[in-house]
Each structure stands twice: as structure tokens, then as C-alpha cells.
Motif scaffolding. Sequence first.
Motif, PDB file in Angstrom:
ATOM      1  N   GLY A  57      49.027  21.288  40.836  1.00 22.11           N
ATOM      2  CA  GLY A  57      48.531  19.932  41.019  1.00 22.11           C
ATOM      3  C   GLY A  57      49.112  18.988  40.001  1.00 22.11           C
ATOM      4  O   GLY A  57      50.200  19.230  39.456  1.00 22.11           O
ATOM      5  N   CYS A 110      44.452  18.756  43.145  1.00 18.36           N
ATOM      6  CA  CYS A 110      44.519  20.187  42.839  1.00 18.36           C
ATOM      7  C   CYS A 110      44.724  20.962  44.135  1.00 18.36           C
ATOM      8  O   CYS A 110      44.082  20.671  45.144  1.00 18.36           O
ATOM      9  CB  CYS A 110      43.231  20.625  42.148  1.00 18.36           C
ATOM     10  N   GLU A 111      45.612  21.926  44.101  1.00 21.51           N
ATOM     11  CA  GLU A 111      45.897  22.735  45.293  1.00 21.51           C
ATOM     12  C   GLU A 111      45.841  24.218  44.936  1.00 21.51           C
ATOM     13  O   GLU A 111      46.378  24.629  43.900  1.00 21.51           O
ATOM     14  CB  GLU A 111      47.279  22.392  45.825  1.00 21.51           C
ATOM     15  N   GLU A 131      41.302  16.089  44.644  1.00 23.01           N
ATOM     16  CA  GLU A 131      42.378  15.901  45.629  1.00 23.01           C
ATOM     17  C   GLU A 131      43.774  16.095  45.042  1.00 23.01           C
ATOM     18  O   GLU A 131      44.754  16.190  45.775  1.00 23.01           O
ATOM     19  CB  GLU A 131      42.266  14.524  46.306  1.00 23.01           C
ATOM     20  N   SER A 188      46.772  27.918  46.679  1.00 19.65           N
ATOM     21  CA  SER A 188      47.425  28.553  47.827  1.00 19.65           C
ATOM     22  C   SER A 188      47.592  30.047  47.553  1.00 19.65           C
ATOM     23  O   SER A 188      47.551  30.495  46.406  1.00 19.65           O
ATOM     24  CB  SER A 188      48.779  27.899  48.114  1.00 19.65           C
TER      25      SER A 188
END
Length: 155
Positions: A85, A72-73, A70, A75
Motif C-alpha cells: 500500500g 492498503c492491499e 483504502e 493479496s
Amino acid sequence: MSTKKRRGNPFRGVLDMMSEMNRISDTMTNLETGAPQTRGYSDAWSPTTDIFARGEDLVIRSELPGVLPEDCEVSFSHGYLTISGERRHDDSDVIYYASERFRGTFRREITLPEGVDEEDIEAQFDDGLLEVVVKDAAEATGPSQITVQSKKKRQ
């Protein structure tokens, strides 16, 4: 006799040399002064990353030990895949005698080949390893060569 088409590396320059030099300089300064390390997106730590082809797919693997899924992103915008993140600090009652792992925010931007759409990208995070698969992107070629012309006539 087979002729193999030689491709350039579209990911050359993945490492941002200035950020890496700043990181080394900050680390040395902090070791001398004993100051805590603080980082923002401009000079955040960069997770180790492999980029390779598996069949027709392009695979990007980043090692993120100690990062929760949760935190870590992934895009994609304007041809750039961004992995960002935070690796959080331990409980506040912890006293460190040595601390060598970077904590705080991280960010990694990777330029993807032209023609990649958001629908072509899948990400999976297990046991501190992020794997991003870009479908059918491994066959992308390097940059096109443009002929340079001159308006002047030679004498």
C-alpha cells in the motif's frame, strides 16, 4: 512425561536483509545530502509485523499508522501473502522541520505454510492495525528432512 514436537520456524527470513541494508544506506545518504526519500517496491519501507499462533489459527499483525484502509492491499498468490500500500504525504502546503516517518509505498511478503487456500484468509484493518488471520495454519510443521544418498560406493 509429555513429548513436545519441536517445529522449525516457517517464517524465518521474513525480513529482507538486503532491502533493510539499502534502506539504512539511503537514509544516511539523504541525511548528508538533504535529498528527499523516494522509494519503490524493491526497497519500500516495511511495516513492523508480528506473526503468531492463536489456537489453530496463524495471525499476522502489521502496524500501519497513518495509512488509510483504502490505501492498503492484502493479496495471496502461489503461497505468498503480500501486504502492500501507501502512506500518503500530507497536504502540499505543509513545511516540515523534521520528518522521520517513512512515506510512500510499502510492501511485505510472507510465505504461508503449504495447503493454505484463499478462503482460509481473513483481513481486518482498524485504527492503523492490520490483522490477517489464516484459519487452521498454526499447526504447520517446518520443512521435511530429505536423506542425501550417494551413487558412489565406499572402499
